[in-house]
Write a protein that holds these residues in place. Structure first.
Motif, PDB file in Angstrom:
ATOM      1  N   LEU A 304      -1.685   9.834   0.271  1.00  0.00           N
ATOM      2  CA  LEU A 304      -0.506   9.051  -0.107  1.00  0.00           C
ATOM      3  C   LEU A 304       0.771   9.644   0.478  1.00  0.00           C
ATOM      4  O   LEU A 304       1.607   8.924   1.036  1.00  0.00           O
ATOM      5  N   THR A 305       0.939  10.954   0.362  1.00  0.00           N
ATOM      6  CA  THR A 305       2.130  11.592   0.926  1.00  0.00           C
ATOM      7  C   THR A 305       2.139  11.451   2.449  1.00  0.00           C
ATOM      8  O   THR A 305       3.181  11.140   3.047  1.00  0.00           O
ATOM      9  N   TYR A 306       1.005  11.656   3.072  1.00  0.00           N
ATOM     10  CA  TYR A 306       0.895  11.501   4.522  1.00  0.00           C
ATOM     11  C   TYR A 306       1.325  10.099   4.939  1.00  0.00           C
ATOM     12  O   TYR A 306       2.044   9.916   5.931  1.00  0.00           O
ATOM     13  N   SER A 307       0.902   9.107   4.160  1.00  0.00           N
ATOM     14  CA  SER A 307       1.208   7.724   4.511  1.00  0.00           C
ATOM     15  C   SER A 307       2.705   7.431   4.437  1.00  0.00           C
ATOM     16  O   SER A 307       3.211   6.590   5.185  1.00  0.00           O
ATOM     17  N   ILE A 308       3.407   8.083   3.542  1.00  0.00           N
ATOM     18  CA  ILE A 308       4.854   7.860   3.409  1.00  0.00           C
ATOM     19  C   ILE A 308       5.550   8.146   4.736  1.00  0.00           C
ATOM     20  O   ILE A 308       6.441   7.407   5.169  1.00  0.00           O
ATOM     21  N   TYR A 309       5.118   9.202   5.402  1.00  0.00           N
ATOM     22  CA  TYR A 309       5.788   9.645   6.633  1.00  0.00           C
ATOM     23  C   TYR A 309       5.135   9.088   7.905  1.00  0.00           C
ATOM     24  O   TYR A 309       5.827   8.849   8.896  1.00  0.00           O
ATOM     25  N   MET A 310       3.819   8.914   7.888  1.00  0.00           N
ATOM     26  CA  MET A 310       3.096   8.605   9.112  1.00  0.00           C
ATOM     27  C   MET A 310       2.656   7.146   9.223  1.00  0.00           C
ATOM     28  O   MET A 310       2.157   6.732  10.265  1.00  0.00           O
ATOM     29  N   GLU A 313       7.224   2.257   7.165  1.00  0.00           N
ATOM     30  CA  GLU A 313       8.473   2.082   7.887  1.00  0.00           C
ATOM     31  C   GLU A 313       9.601   2.763   7.101  1.00  0.00           C
ATOM     32  O   GLU A 313       9.457   3.029   5.900  1.00  0.00           O
ATOM     33  N   PRO A 314      10.740   3.061   7.750  1.00  0.00           N
ATOM     34  CA  PRO A 314      11.830   3.772   7.060  1.00  0.00           C
ATOM     35  C   PRO A 314      12.277   3.119   5.761  1.00  0.00           C
ATOM     36  O   PRO A 314      12.605   3.809   4.794  1.00  0.00           O
ATOM     37  N   GLU A 315      12.267   1.786   5.695  1.00  0.00           N
ATOM     38  CA  GLU A 315      12.731   1.127   4.472  1.00  0.00           C
ATOM     39  C   GLU A 315      11.806   1.407   3.292  1.00  0.00           C
ATOM     40  O   GLU A 315      12.255   1.478   2.140  1.00  0.00           O
ATOM     41  N   GLN A 316      10.490   1.571   3.566  1.00  0.00           N
ATOM     42  CA  GLN A 316       9.579   1.956   2.483  1.00  0.00           C
ATOM     43  C   GLN A 316       9.689   3.445   2.166  1.00  0.00           C
ATOM     44  O   GLN A 316       9.552   3.864   1.019  1.00  0.00           O
ATOM     45  N   ARG A 317       9.948   4.237   3.189  1.00  0.00           N
ATOM     46  CA  ARG A 317      10.039   5.687   3.019  1.00  0.00           C
ATOM     47  C   ARG A 317      11.266   6.077   2.201  1.00  0.00           C
ATOM     48  O   ARG A 317      11.289   7.122   1.556  1.00  0.00           O
ATOM     49  N   ARG A 318      12.285   5.218   2.210  1.00  0.00           N
ATOM     50  CA  ARG A 318      13.549   5.517   1.538  1.00  0.00           C
ATOM     51  C   ARG A 318      13.343   5.828   0.054  1.00  0.00           C
ATOM     52  O   ARG A 318      14.007   6.684  -0.511  1.00  0.00           O
ATOM     53  N   ASP A 319      12.390   5.119  -0.599  1.00  0.00           N
ATOM     54  CA  ASP A 319      12.133   5.384  -2.019  1.00  0.00           C
ATOM     55  C   ASP A 319      10.743   5.983  -2.234  1.00  0.00           C
ATOM     56  O   ASP A 319      10.100   5.772  -3.251  1.00  0.00           O
ATOM     57  N   MET A 320      10.293   6.748  -1.220  1.00  0.00           N
ATOM     58  CA  MET A 320       8.991   7.415  -1.275  1.00  0.00           C
ATOM     59  C   MET A 320       7.832   6.423  -1.427  1.00  0.00           C
ATOM     60  O   MET A 320       6.820   6.716  -2.066  1.00  0.00           O
ATOM     61  N   GLY A 321       7.990   5.257  -0.847  1.00  0.00           N
ATOM     62  CA  GLY A 321       6.891   4.290  -0.838  1.00  0.00           C
ATOM     63  C   GLY A 321       6.529   3.740  -2.194  1.00  0.00           C
ATOM     64  O   GLY A 321       5.368   3.382  -2.439  1.00  0.00           O
ATOM     65  N   LYS A 322       7.519   3.625  -3.082  1.00  0.00           N
ATOM     66  CA  LYS A 322       7.246   3.266  -4.470  1.00  0.00           C
ATOM     67  C   LYS A 322       6.466   1.957  -4.616  1.00  0.00           C
ATOM     68  O   LYS A 322       5.484   1.884  -5.358  1.00  0.00           O
ATOM     69  N   GLU A 323       6.874   0.918  -3.898  1.00  0.00           N
ATOM     70  CA  GLU A 323       6.222  -0.386  -4.044  1.00  0.00           C
ATOM     71  C   GLU A 323       4.781  -0.348  -3.548  1.00  0.00           C
ATOM     72  O   GLU A 323       3.866  -0.872  -4.205  1.00  0.00           O
ATOM     73  N   MET A 324       4.558   0.273  -2.385  1.00  0.00           N
ATOM     74  CA  MET A 324       3.204   0.308  -1.822  1.00  0.00           C
ATOM     75  C   MET A 324       2.274   1.180  -2.656  1.00  0.00           C
ATOM     76  O   MET A 324       1.100   0.853  -2.848  1.00  0.00           O
ATOM     77  N   ILE A 325       2.794   2.275  -3.151  1.00  0.00           N
ATOM     78  CA  ILE A 325       1.939   3.147  -3.954  1.00  0.00           C
ATOM     79  C   ILE A 325       1.656   2.515  -5.311  1.00  0.00           C
ATOM     80  O   ILE A 325       0.568   2.697  -5.880  1.00  0.00           O
ATOM     81  N   HIS A 326       2.573   1.713  -5.813  1.00  0.00           N
ATOM     82  CA  HIS A 326       2.282   0.947  -7.035  1.00  0.00           C
ATOM     83  C   HIS A 326       1.147  -0.056  -6.770  1.00  0.00           C
ATOM     84  O   HIS A 326       0.236  -0.211  -7.596  1.00  0.00           O
TER      85      HIS A 326
END
Length: 422
Positions: A304-310, A313-326
Motif C-alpha cells: 500500500l505504501t509503495y503504491s502511494i509513491y510508485m 498520481e500526485p492528486e491521490q498522493r496528496r492525501d496518502m491515497g485515502k480514497e483508493m486505500i478505502h
C-alpha cells in the motif's frame, strides 16, 4: 531477433536473444507443455518484451512460435523471462538473489491455491497468468503465454485513471485477503516467501540505495522552502536503512500483535500490471498483475505504501491515497467474509495506523524511489542511468515534477507526526 527494432526504446541486454533461446529449446518446451512429442517449431521470431523503464530485475523477450503437430499448424505468442547473462550491475545484483525461486513459487504454488480458494467462494477473479515452463538449471527461465494478443497492455504516456486504479486495488485486496486466510490457517504453506527486497545480497551496499538519502538532503539544502525539513532527515540518515529493514522484515523478526501481515506483491508499480479495456465501451475490464520476484510475507502496508509513491498520481498522493486505500479496504473485508476468514476482522483505523507507523518506508520512497519513478514517467532520464550513474541520479532530484511532489508531501509528513521522536 526480429528486424526493425528501435534499439533506443529497449534495454540493451534484451536486444539480442541468447544462443540457447532457439527453435529447438521452444520445441522442447511446447511439446512437454502440450504433451505432444511430435510437436515441432517451424519458425521462431524473437524481440524485446518491454520498454526501457518497465523493469530491471530480469531479462525478457517476446516470441512468436509457429509449430506443427499431427493435428495441423499452430501459433503461440510467448514471453520468456530469464536472468541477465551480460556482465554488469544487473547481473551482479541478481546473481545470488532468490528472485527466480520466489517468482516460480508465486506462479506455481501460492497463486494457484489463492485462486482455488476464491473459486470455492464463487469468485472467478484471475490473479495470474499460467506459467508454461520454468527451470532453475542449467539456467533460470520462466515462460508464459503473451497477454498482448489477448488485449492486455501496459499503460505508457498517460496518467492512470481512477477507474483503472480501482481495478488494481480490488485485485490486490482479494490477493491479500486470501493470503491472510492462508497465513491464519496454514502459515507453513507460505513459509518459503521470506525474500523481499531487503534480502537482496547487495541491497545495503548498492550506491542507488545508499546514496538516496544524501542526495535528498542535498536537494533540501538547495531549496530555501525545504530547508526547515533538512534537520529531520539528517537525524536519521545514518540509521534509516536499518530501521527500514526492520519494518520490512517485521513479520519474521519482530511481529506486532496489532499488525496485519500478508503475502505482498513487493514491487507494486504501474509497469508491473497490464490492463484490458472493454472493446465496446473502452472502460477498464481487467488488470493482470505480473512480476512476482519480490513476493514475501510482510506488513500489509508494504504494497500500500509503495503504491502511494510508485502507482498513484500526485492528486491521490496528496492525501496518502485515502480514497483508493478505502476502496481497497472495502474489497479486502468483503473478500475475507466471502472466503470464511476465521480471525478478527481488520479495521480501517488500524490499517492506517500501521501505514503511518512504518515511517521509514515513507522516507525511503520519497528520498530514493520517487525521484527515479517520476524521472522515468516524464521520460527525462533512463532507468539504467538512474540506477548506475551518480550524476544522472543527482539530476532526478531537481526535476520539476519531483519538487512539486516533495512540496506537497513534506507538510503531510509533519501533519502525520513522521518527524516526532526521531
Amino acid at each position: 531477433m526480429s528486424e526493425n527494432v528501435d534499439t533506443e526504446q529497449f534495454n540493451a541486454d534484451e536486444l539480442q536473444a541468447p544462443e540457447w533461446l532457439n527453435s529447438e529449446f521452444i520445441t522442447e518446451v511446447l511439446s512437454k507443455y502440450e504433451n505432444v512429442p511430435e510437436l515441432k517449431v517451424t519458425d521462431l521470431q524473437i524481440s524485446p518484451a518491454s520498454a526501457q523503464g518497465d523493469h530491471y530485475a530480469s531479462v525478457m523477450f517476446r516470441a512468436k512460435a509457429e509449430y506443427t503437430t499431427p493435428k495441423g499448424k499452430f501459433s503461440k505468442p510467448l514471453i520468456i523471462k530469464t536472468m541477465p547473462e551480460l556482465e554488469g550491475h544487473k547481473k551482479d545484483m541478481l546473481s545470488e538473489s532468490y528472485v527466480f525461486t520466489t517468482e516460480i513459487g508465486a506462479y506455481c504454488t501460492a497463486l494457484p491455491e489463492f485462486e482455488r480458494i476464491l473459486r470455492e467462494a464463487g469468485d472467478k477473479t484471475k490473479l495470474y497468468v499460467p506459467c508454461l515452463y520454468h527451470s532453475m538449471e542449467p539456467r533460470q527461465v520462466m515462460i508464459f503465454e503473451d497477454l498482448v494478443p489477448l488485449g492486455y497492455s501496459v499503460i505508457r504516456g498517460r496518467p492512470v485513471t481512477e477507474e483503472e486504479l480501482k481495478k488494481v486495488f480490488a485485485k490486490l485486496a482479494k490477493w491479500h485477503a486470501v493470503s491472510m486466510k492462508v497465513l491464519n490457517e496454514r502459515p507453513n504453506f507460505l513459509a518459503d516467501f521470506k525474500y523481499g527486497i531487503f534480502e537482496m545480497p547487495t541491497i545495503k551496499t548498492d550506491p542507488f540505495v545508499t546514496t538516496g538519502m544524501a542526495r535528498f538532503i542535498e536537494m533540501l539544502d538547495q531549496k530555501p522552502e525545504f530547508r526547515k525539513y533538512k534537520p529531520h532527515f539528517e537525524k536519521v540518515k545514518d540509521v534509516y536503512l536499518d530501521r527500514l529493514a526492520d519494518e520490512m522484515q517485521e513479520y519474521r523478526k519482530n511481529r506486532s500483535s496489532d499488525g496485519y501481515y500478508v503475502l505482498c506483491h513487493g514491487d507494486f508499480h504501474l509497469r508491473n500490471m497490464m490492463f484490458k479495456e472493454n472493446k465496446q465501451t473502452g472502460a477498464p475490464e481487467d488488470v493482470m498483475l505480473v512480476d512476482f520476484q519480490f513476493c514475501n510475507i510482510c506488513p500489509i502496508t508494504v504494497d500500500l505504501t509503495y503504491s502511494i509513491y510508485m502507482l498513484m498520481e500526485p492528486e491521490q498522493r496528496r492525501d496518502m491515497g485515502k480514497e483508493m486505500i478505502h476502496h481497497y479496504f472495502t474489497v479486502l473485508v468483503e473478500t475475507l467474509k466471502k472466503i470464511g476468514y476465521k480471525a478478527e476482522m481488520p479495521t480501517e483505523a488500524r490499517l492506517w495506523e500501521q501505514i503511518h507507523r512504518n515511517r521509514y518506508y515513507h522516507f525511503f520512497m520519497i528520498s530514493t524511489l520517487l525521484p527515479m519513478m517520476l524521472a522515468l514517467k516524464s521520460n527525462a532520464l533512463k532507468m539504467n542511468d538512474l540506477i548506475q550513474d551518480p550524476e544522472t541520479r543527482k539530476k532526478s532530484y531537481l526535476l520539476e515534477n519531483y519538487l512539486k511532489d516533495v512540496e506537497l508531501l513534506l507538510p503531510k509528513y509533519e501533519e502525520l507526526g513522521h518527524f516526532k521522536d526521531l
